[in-house]
Design a protein around this motif. Structure first.
Motif, PDB file in Angstrom:
ATOM      1  N   TYR A  69       0.828  -1.209   0.000  1.00 38.90           N
ATOM      2  CA  TYR A  69       0.000   0.000   0.000  1.00 38.90           C
ATOM      3  C   TYR A  69       0.861   1.258   0.000  1.00 38.90           C
ATOM      4  O   TYR A  69       0.618   2.192  -0.779  1.00 38.90           O
ATOM      5  CB  TYR A  69      -0.933   0.001   1.217  1.00 38.90           C
ATOM      6  CG  TYR A  69      -1.928  -1.136   1.212  1.00 38.90           C
ATOM      7  CD1 TYR A  69      -3.053  -1.107   0.391  1.00 38.90           C
ATOM      8  CD2 TYR A  69      -1.731  -2.255   2.017  1.00 38.90           C
ATOM      9  CE1 TYR A  69      -3.956  -2.160   0.368  1.00 38.90           C
ATOM     10  CE2 TYR A  69      -2.627  -3.316   2.002  1.00 38.90           C
ATOM     11  CZ  TYR A  69      -3.739  -3.257   1.177  1.00 38.90           C
ATOM     12  OH  TYR A  69      -4.624  -4.311   1.162  1.00 38.90           O
ATOM     13  N   THR A  70       1.851   1.307   0.869  1.00 40.77           N
ATOM     14  CA  THR A  70       2.648   2.528   1.011  1.00 40.77           C
ATOM     15  C   THR A  70       3.500   2.792  -0.234  1.00 40.77           C
ATOM     16  O   THR A  70       3.612   3.936  -0.681  1.00 40.77           O
ATOM     17  CB  THR A  70       3.542   2.447   2.258  1.00 40.77           C
ATOM     18  OG1 THR A  70       4.340   1.252   2.206  1.00 40.77           O
ATOM     19  CG2 THR A  70       2.703   2.393   3.522  1.00 40.77           C
ATOM     20  N   ALA A  71       4.090   1.740  -0.818  1.00 42.00           N
ATOM     21  CA  ALA A  71       4.965   1.927  -1.983  1.00 42.00           C
ATOM     22  C   ALA A  71       4.203   2.384  -3.209  1.00 42.00           C
ATOM     23  O   ALA A  71       4.716   3.158  -4.022  1.00 42.00           O
ATOM     24  CB  ALA A  71       5.712   0.632  -2.286  1.00 42.00           C
ATOM     25  N   LEU A  72       2.967   1.910  -3.361  1.00 38.74           N
ATOM     26  CA  LEU A  72       2.182   2.236  -4.550  1.00 38.74           C
ATOM     27  C   LEU A  72       1.193   3.375  -4.309  1.00 38.74           C
ATOM     28  O   LEU A  72       0.415   3.727  -5.195  1.00 38.74           O
ATOM     29  CB  LEU A  72       1.438   0.989  -5.039  1.00 38.74           C
ATOM     30  CG  LEU A  72       2.327  -0.177  -5.476  1.00 38.74           C
ATOM     31  CD1 LEU A  72       1.482  -1.383  -5.872  1.00 38.74           C
ATOM     32  CD2 LEU A  72       3.234   0.227  -6.629  1.00 38.74           C
ATOM     33  N   GLY A  73       1.223   3.942  -3.096  1.00 39.11           N
ATOM     34  CA  GLY A  73       0.343   5.063  -2.797  1.00 39.11           C
ATOM     35  C   GLY A  73      -1.123   4.692  -2.759  1.00 39.11           C
ATOM     36  O   GLY A  73      -1.992   5.506  -3.085  1.00 39.11           O
ATOM     37  N   ILE A  74      -1.407   3.463  -2.356  1.00 41.13           N
ATOM     38  CA  ILE A  74      -2.793   2.979  -2.271  1.00 41.13           C
ATOM     39  C   ILE A  74      -3.299   3.179  -0.840  1.00 41.13           C
ATOM     40  O   ILE A  74      -2.603   2.846   0.122  1.00 41.13           O
ATOM     41  CB  ILE A  74      -2.875   1.487  -2.647  1.00 41.13           C
ATOM     42  CG1 ILE A  74      -2.362   1.264  -4.068  1.00 41.13           C
ATOM     43  CG2 ILE A  74      -4.297   0.962  -2.495  1.00 41.13           C
ATOM     44  CD1 ILE A  74      -2.196  -0.196  -4.433  1.00 41.13           C
ATOM     45  N   THR A  75      -4.498   3.697  -0.701  1.00 41.03           N
ATOM     46  CA  THR A  75      -5.081   3.857   0.628  1.00 41.03           C
ATOM     47  C   THR A  75      -5.414   2.479   1.190  1.00 41.03           C
ATOM     48  O   THR A  75      -6.177   1.722   0.586  1.00 41.03           O
ATOM     49  CB  THR A  75      -6.363   4.709   0.582  1.00 41.03           C
ATOM     50  OG1 THR A  75      -6.045   5.992   0.028  1.00 41.03           O
ATOM     51  CG2 THR A  75      -6.957   4.881   1.973  1.00 41.03           C
ATOM     52  N   PRO A  76      -4.836   2.116   2.339  1.00 39.52           N
ATOM     53  CA  PRO A  76      -5.087   0.779   2.890  1.00 39.52           C
ATOM     54  C   PRO A  76      -6.490   0.647   3.459  1.00 39.52           C
ATOM     55  O   PRO A  76      -7.075   1.633   3.924  1.00 39.52           O
ATOM     56  CB  PRO A  76      -4.039   0.657   4.000  1.00 39.52           C
ATOM     57  CG  PRO A  76      -3.761   2.059   4.412  1.00 39.52           C
ATOM     58  CD  PRO A  76      -3.903   2.893   3.172  1.00 39.52           C
ATOM     59  N   PRO A  77      -7.058  -0.534   3.417  1.00 43.14           N
ATOM     60  CA  PRO A  77      -8.375  -0.742   4.021  1.00 43.14           C
ATOM     61  C   PRO A  77      -8.282  -0.597   5.536  1.00 43.14           C
ATOM     62  O   PRO A  77      -7.222  -0.778   6.134  1.00 43.14           O
ATOM     63  CB  PRO A  77      -8.710  -2.187   3.622  1.00 43.14           C
ATOM     64  CG  PRO A  77      -7.393  -2.843   3.395  1.00 43.14           C
ATOM     65  CD  PRO A  77      -6.490  -1.784   2.846  1.00 43.14           C
ATOM     66  N   LYS A  78      -9.410  -0.257   6.128  1.00 43.36           N
ATOM     67  CA  LYS A  78      -9.427  -0.087   7.587  1.00 43.36           C
ATOM     68  C   LYS A  78      -9.620  -1.454   8.242  1.00 43.36           C
ATOM     69  O   LYS A  78     -10.738  -1.900   8.489  1.00 43.36           O
ATOM     70  CB  LYS A  78     -10.532   0.883   8.003  1.00 43.36           C
ATOM     71  CG  LYS A  78     -10.280   2.310   7.545  1.00 43.36           C
ATOM     72  CD  LYS A  78     -11.387   3.254   8.001  1.00 43.36           C
ATOM     73  CE  LYS A  78     -11.090   4.681   7.561  1.00 43.36           C
ATOM     74  NZ  LYS A  78     -12.162   5.632   7.969  1.00 43.36           N
TER      75      LYS A  78
END
Length: 336
Positions: free
Chosen positions: A114-123
């Motif tokens: 998530y962090t490397a690809l700039g994706i908002t992680p699920p809660k």
């Protein structure tokens, strides 16, 4: 006034921040060939130690006894993205010795996917299997079961598995074990402090396979070949290690460490490399590393273009507009 072994951060055309750099480059005999800043700077190996820790698992006989694949060896040597394929692999390693994720003591974090690809992680709460160090921890547990050591206390620096790994780091990096300073990683495992030059020496052996004993040399070759074949297990999409390896057509194999450390072995030159941003700023690390590769002549113009976003990363504001950039400003010195 600061020296010019730096990466500069610009806002507009004005320098806003300066990050100092230290570099050590050694050849296959362990001789210092190039440097920038202080090549004797002592810092922690952090996750750059993982190839050496994987080597301890292979050399112990545990990898062969439990039939580890090259993918599994690579993920033990890596800091994976926490994707489904990575989780499946780590779970499989644990299953081979009758263990499961409850035995992992690495904790949890938002997966690098998530962090490397700039994706908002699920809660949601993430699993310890998704931790970037879970492969390393699974390797430690595998060695414990194989040797009959207590797996419950495997993170204690005095535990036999940790003493084994410290011994291998000392041997490969040619640095006295008594001088290695021990700290504790973010994942709870011991981490080892030694000079950058010695880190580079250790990484050069992942190409030269030059070790005291034949078994260690053979184990080095197994680990290096596993890393070479499966760079997606060492890190993953959106990560510097992965992009450098793929873009260089596997001529460069690198392994990042936290607090802005980058170590690598360069196949065609036989070099080992260690790059450190002294203030621990990760944003300055990629520009420094790519600049080293450019000056060493191990990336052609096309490859450098493919890595340009790493070589001079943009600075964006909250509106998504580019407002600055980072730029390296140093020259590697040839050792006498």
């Amino acid at each position: 006034m600061m020296g010019k072994t730096v990466v500069k951060a610009f806002r507009g055309n004005t320098i806003e921040s300066i990050h100092q750099v230290a570099v050590a480059v050694v050849d296959s005999s362990g001789r210092l060939r190039y440097s920038a800043g202080d090549p004797e700077f002592v810092t922690f190996l952090r996750s750059s130690a993982k190839p050496f820790q994987a080597l301890a698992v292979v050399e112990s006989g545990a990898a062969e006894a439990y039939g580890l694949t090259q993918q599994e060896i690579a993920i033990i040597a890596g800091s994976h993205n926490g994707e489904r394929k990575h989780v499946k692999l780590v779970r499989g390693i644990l299953k081979k010795v009758g263990l499961n994720k409850s035995h992992l003591q690495c904790g949890t974090h938002v997966p690098h996917h998530y962090t490397a690809l700039g994706i908002t992680p699920p809660k949601k709460r993430f699993s310890s299997l998704q931790h970037n160090c879970s492969g390393k921890h699974a390797g430690m547990l595998l060695a414990c079961v194989y040797e009959g050591w207590n797996p419950k206390s495997y993170l204690n620096p005095r535990h036999p598995v940790q003493k084994l790994m410290t011994k291998k780091i000392s041997e490969l990096c040619e640095y006295p074990e008594r001088k290695i300073k021990i700290g504790i990683e973010g994942c709870g495992a011991p981490t080892h402090a030694l000079p950058l030059k010695n880190m580079a020496i250790g990484f050069s052996k992942l190409k030269s396979f030059r070790a005291r004993g034949e078994r260690t040399s053979q184990s080095l070759q197994v680990v290096a070949d596993s890393m070479w074949r499966y760079p997606d297990m060492i890190s993953g999409r959106g990560r510097l290690d992965y992009d450098v390896t793929v873009t260089s057509k596997r001529n460069i194999l690198s392994k990042a460490g936290a607090e802005a450390l980058h170590c690598a072995f360069i196949l065609d030159k036989g070099y080992g490399l260690a790059v450190k941003i002294l203030d621990g700023s990760r944003r300055a690390l990629a520009p420094a590393a790519i600049e080293c590769y450019r000056q060493l002549g191990v990336l052609n113009k096309s490859q450098l273009r493919g890595l340009r976003e790493w070589a001079s990363p943009p600075v964006f504001n909250h509106q998504g507009k580019k407002v600055g950039f980072l730029q390296p400003d140093f020259k590697l010195k040839r050792a006498k």
